[in-house]
Design a protein around this motif. Structure first.
Motif, PDB file in Angstrom:
ATOM      1  N   GLU A   1      -1.426  -0.729   3.638  1.00  0.00           N
ATOM      2  CA  GLU A   1      -2.486  -0.141   4.447  1.00  0.00           C
ATOM      3  C   GLU A   1      -2.012   0.890   5.466  1.00  0.00           C
ATOM      4  O   GLU A   1      -2.686   1.866   5.716  1.00  0.00           O
ATOM      5  N   VAL A   2      -0.871   0.656   6.065  1.00  0.00           N
ATOM      6  CA  VAL A   2      -0.377   1.500   7.155  1.00  0.00           C
ATOM      7  C   VAL A   2       0.478   2.621   6.580  1.00  0.00           C
ATOM      8  O   VAL A   2       0.998   2.530   5.476  1.00  0.00           O
ATOM      9  N   ASP A   3       0.627   3.662   7.355  1.00  0.00           N
ATOM     10  CA  ASP A   3       1.453   4.792   6.934  1.00  0.00           C
ATOM     11  C   ASP A   3       2.934   4.442   7.109  1.00  0.00           C
ATOM     12  O   ASP A   3       3.638   5.025   7.920  1.00  0.00           O
ATOM     13  N   GLN A   4       3.352   3.460   6.348  1.00  0.00           N
ATOM     14  CA  GLN A   4       4.749   3.008   6.366  1.00  0.00           C
ATOM     15  C   GLN A   4       5.345   3.396   5.021  1.00  0.00           C
ATOM     16  O   GLN A   4       4.812   3.059   3.979  1.00  0.00           O
TER      17      GLN A   4
ATOM     18  N   ASN B   1      -0.490   1.655  -5.912  1.00  0.00           N
ATOM     19  CA  ASN B   1      -0.797   0.856  -4.722  1.00  0.00           C
ATOM     20  C   ASN B   1      -1.852  -0.196  -5.056  1.00  0.00           C
ATOM     21  O   ASN B   1      -1.783  -1.329  -4.578  1.00  0.00           O
ATOM     22  N   GLN B   2      -2.824   0.175  -5.874  1.00  0.00           N
ATOM     23  CA  GLN B   2      -3.904  -0.742  -6.239  1.00  0.00           C
ATOM     24  C   GLN B   2      -3.367  -1.942  -7.023  1.00  0.00           C
ATOM     25  O   GLN B   2      -3.789  -3.068  -6.796  1.00  0.00           O
ATOM     26  N   THR B   3      -2.442  -1.718  -7.926  1.00  0.00           N
ATOM     27  CA  THR B   3      -1.835  -2.813  -8.692  1.00  0.00           C
ATOM     28  C   THR B   3      -1.132  -3.789  -7.766  1.00  0.00           C
ATOM     29  O   THR B   3      -1.259  -5.010  -7.911  1.00  0.00           O
TER      30      THR B   3
ATOM     31  N   LEU C   1       3.256 -12.474   3.715  1.00  0.00           N
ATOM     32  CA  LEU C   1       2.177 -11.800   2.991  1.00  0.00           C
ATOM     33  C   LEU C   1       1.512 -10.736   3.854  1.00  0.00           C
ATOM     34  O   LEU C   1       1.202  -9.645   3.374  1.00  0.00           O
ATOM     35  N   ALA C   2       1.333 -11.020   5.130  1.00  0.00           N
ATOM     36  CA  ALA C   2       0.721 -10.045   6.043  1.00  0.00           C
ATOM     37  C   ALA C   2       1.537  -8.764   6.118  1.00  0.00           C
ATOM     38  O   ALA C   2       0.976  -7.663   6.172  1.00  0.00           O
ATOM     39  N   ASN C   3       2.849  -8.863   6.101  1.00  0.00           N
ATOM     40  CA  ASN C   3       3.701  -7.670   6.141  1.00  0.00           C
ATOM     41  C   ASN C   3       3.587  -6.856   4.856  1.00  0.00           C
ATOM     42  O   ASN C   3       3.663  -5.625   4.884  1.00  0.00           O
ATOM     43  N   LEU C   4       3.394  -7.527   3.736  1.00  0.00           N
ATOM     44  CA  LEU C   4       3.224  -6.810   2.466  1.00  0.00           C
ATOM     45  C   LEU C   4       1.905  -6.052   2.444  1.00  0.00           C
ATOM     46  O   LEU C   4       1.854  -4.902   2.003  1.00  0.00           O
ATOM     47  N   PHE C   5       0.826  -6.684   2.943  1.00  0.00           N
ATOM     48  CA  PHE C   5      -0.453  -5.986   3.036  1.00  0.00           C
ATOM     49  C   PHE C   5      -0.367  -4.819   4.019  1.00  0.00           C
ATOM     50  O   PHE C   5      -0.916  -3.749   3.778  1.00  0.00           O
ATOM     51  N   SER C   6       0.332  -5.018   5.107  1.00  0.00           N
ATOM     52  CA  SER C   6       0.501  -3.966   6.103  1.00  0.00           C
ATOM     53  C   SER C   6       1.214  -2.756   5.501  1.00  0.00           C
ATOM     54  O   SER C   6       0.868  -1.612   5.788  1.00  0.00           O
TER      55      SER C   6
ATOM     56  N   GLU D   1      -3.789  -5.777  -5.766  1.00  0.00           N
ATOM     57  CA  GLU D   1      -4.435  -6.798  -6.603  1.00  0.00           C
ATOM     58  C   GLU D   1      -3.521  -8.013  -6.771  1.00  0.00           C
ATOM     59  O   GLU D   1      -3.991  -9.156  -6.716  1.00  0.00           O
ATOM     60  N   ALA D   2      -2.243  -7.787  -6.987  1.00  0.00           N
ATOM     61  CA  ALA D   2      -1.292  -8.894  -7.137  1.00  0.00           C
ATOM     62  C   ALA D   2      -1.207  -9.703  -5.848  1.00  0.00           C
ATOM     63  O   ALA D   2      -1.193 -10.931  -5.882  1.00  0.00           O
ATOM     64  N   LEU D   3      -1.188  -9.025  -4.714  1.00  0.00           N
ATOM     65  CA  LEU D   3      -1.111  -9.723  -3.421  1.00  0.00           C
ATOM     66  C   LEU D   3      -2.394 -10.505  -3.138  1.00  0.00           C
ATOM     67  O   LEU D   3      -2.337 -11.612  -2.589  1.00  0.00           O
ATOM     68  N   ASN D   4      -3.542  -9.943  -3.507  1.00  0.00           N
ATOM     69  CA  ASN D   4      -4.824 -10.636  -3.287  1.00  0.00           C
ATOM     70  C   ASN D   4      -4.874 -11.960  -4.038  1.00  0.00           C
ATOM     71  O   ASN D   4      -5.489 -12.913  -3.574  1.00  0.00           O
ATOM     72  N   LYS D   5      -4.244 -12.030  -5.177  1.00  0.00           N
ATOM     73  CA  LYS D   5      -4.224 -13.271  -5.954  1.00  0.00           C
ATOM     74  C   LYS D   5      -3.365 -14.343  -5.302  1.00  0.00           C
ATOM     75  O   LYS D   5      -3.473 -15.511  -5.653  1.00  0.00           O
TER      76      LYS D   5
END
Length: 92
Positions: free
Chosen positions: A47-50, A81-83, A39-44, A86-90
């Motif tokens: 957020e990051v310029d990847q 990106n927002q969608t 999950l951390a890699n998905l959030f990264s 939001e899915a990851l936050n859940k």
């Protein structure tokens, strides 16, 4: 399980596992391809310029504020990106 509808008959679902998240692409309700990732890699990725995430059959990449889902070198859908966030936050 969270899901994001894609183009045509495709859907991207997220299944939370003990240490990872399983991203599943469904075609007409049937599992077509999947990938496990932390999950951390998905959030990264958000957020990051990847620009790209994953190599192989299932790939995600960013383009103009959107995330593009590509399977076997064919683009099957896009979403914001927002969608995705939001899915990851859940899944936390």
């Amino acid at each position: 399980m969270e899901s994001i509808c894609l183009d045509k008959n495709f859907e991207l679902s997220f299944e939370k596992l003990p240490h990872t998240v399983r991203l599943i692409v469904l075609k007409d309700g049937e599992e077509w391809v999947c990938r496990k990732e932390k999950l951390a890699n998905l959030f990264s990725f958000i957020e990051v310029d990847q620009r790209f995430l994953f190599k192989g059959r299932l790939q995600l990449f960013k383009r103009d504020g959107e995330i593009v889902v590509q399977v076997r070198n064919i683009i099957i859908g896009t979403f914001s990106n927002q969608t995705f966030k939001e899915a990851l936050n859940k899944l936390k």
